[in-house]
Enzyme design. Sequence first.
Site, short mmCIF file in Angstrom:
data_model
loop_
_atom_site.label_atom_id
_atom_site.label_comp_id
_atom_site.label_asym_id
_atom_site.label_seq_id
_atom_site.Cartn_x
_atom_site.Cartn_y
_atom_site.Cartn_z
N ARG A 99 0.84 -1.19 0.00
CA ARG A 99 0.00 0.00 0.00
C ARG A 99 0.88 1.24 0.00
O ARG A 99 2.04 1.20 0.35
CB ARG A 99 -0.94 -0.01 1.22
CG ARG A 99 -2.02 -1.08 1.10
CD ARG A 99 -2.94 -1.10 2.31
NE ARG A 99 -3.57 0.18 2.51
CZ ARG A 99 -3.61 0.84 3.69
NH1 ARG A 99 -3.04 0.31 4.74
NH2 ARG A 99 -4.20 1.99 3.77
N LYS A 146 2.67 -7.05 12.39
CA LYS A 146 1.96 -7.30 11.13
C LYS A 146 2.19 -8.71 10.60
O LYS A 146 3.32 -9.14 10.37
CB LYS A 146 2.41 -6.27 10.09
CG LYS A 146 1.65 -6.35 8.78
CD LYS A 146 1.75 -5.05 8.02
CE LYS A 146 1.24 -5.19 6.60
NZ LYS A 146 1.11 -3.88 5.94
N ARG A 151 -1.50 4.85 14.25
CA ARG A 151 -0.44 4.39 15.17
C ARG A 151 -0.96 4.36 16.59
O ARG A 151 -1.89 5.08 16.92
CB ARG A 151 0.76 5.35 15.15
CG ARG A 151 1.33 5.66 13.80
CD ARG A 151 2.32 4.58 13.38
NE ARG A 151 2.49 4.63 11.93
CZ ARG A 151 3.27 5.51 11.31
NH1 ARG A 151 3.96 6.37 12.01
NH2 ARG A 151 3.38 5.51 10.01
C1 BTN Z 1 0.42 -3.78 2.36
O1 BTN Z 1 1.21 -2.86 2.08
O2 BTN Z 1 0.15 -4.02 3.53
C2 BTN Z 1 -0.23 -4.59 1.26
C3 BTN Z 1 0.64 -5.71 0.79
C4 BTN Z 1 -0.01 -6.57 -0.27
C5 BTN Z 1 0.93 -7.61 -0.82
C6 BTN Z 1 0.26 -8.58 -1.74
S1 BTN Z 1 1.25 -9.98 -2.14
C7 BTN Z 1 0.12 -10.47 -3.37
C8 BTN Z 1 -0.34 -9.21 -4.06
N1 BTN Z 1 0.55 -8.85 -5.15
C9 BTN Z 1 1.19 -7.69 -4.91
O3 BTN Z 1 2.01 -7.16 -5.68
N2 BTN Z 1 0.81 -7.17 -3.73
C10 BTN Z 1 -0.19 -8.03 -3.09
#
Ligand code: BTN
Length: 244
Positions: free
Chosen positions: A42, A107, A242
Amino acid sequence: PMAPVNCFSVIDSTNQYLFERVNQLSAGESCLAECQTAGRGRRGKPWVSPFGCQLILSMYWRLEQGMAAAMGLSLAVGVAVVEALESLGYPGVELKWPNDLYYQGRKLAGILVEMSGSAGASCHLVIGIGLNLAMPSQQGEKIDQAWSELRQVQPELVDRNQLAACVLLHLQEAMQTFEQSGLASFVESWNRLDYFAGQPVKLLMGEQVIRGIARGIDDRGALRLETDEGVKLYLGGEISLRRG
Ligand code: BTN
């Protein structure tokens, strides 16, 4: 009928794979990989996804309600993944608004929902999940925040295929429920799983910092924050939450 499941050993990003093909996909079609070379997180951050250490999956969906509903949808996804884990015997996983999975304050998984389409019309959605299973410590060092992994929840991990199938099934069910009744049918579960419930938090919105007590979400998915001036609502976007 079961939607196709596209499996790869190495891929740039499972979200990207589906996003490039939205016009050929049927709802529920998914993409899984062992490793990503350009995993997306994100807020434009990269997602560390080394070989064989995570469940890396994405699912395509079409949303008739249009993009406005997508914020709520991403919260429903969080509930669906936690409930899939509970059903496999992994208790104690919680949600951090808007949709991170947390275990013991660190996380465990991230969710990235990406969409395309025009306002007012139905839109394409790609729902991506990265769930840490067992991360070797050298790989973990690359992660820029406190993290946990599924083997800490339960040292004897279930079979990865079973895990993937269970998460896909729960996701598909959740999307069908969401299509029929929106976020409303997930709010109670979300609030039950809320990691920050009743705790002092601060919201970071650009330069602005807002402090209050976290009071769960409303039925649009807005964060309810109890401040000196009463309960205020905050909706998605570039807000981060946070402790403190
Ligand atoms: C975050 O930042 O918390 C979200 C992470 C999301 C990762 C997943 S892995 C499968 C899918 N493909 C990606 O490129 N991102 C999501």
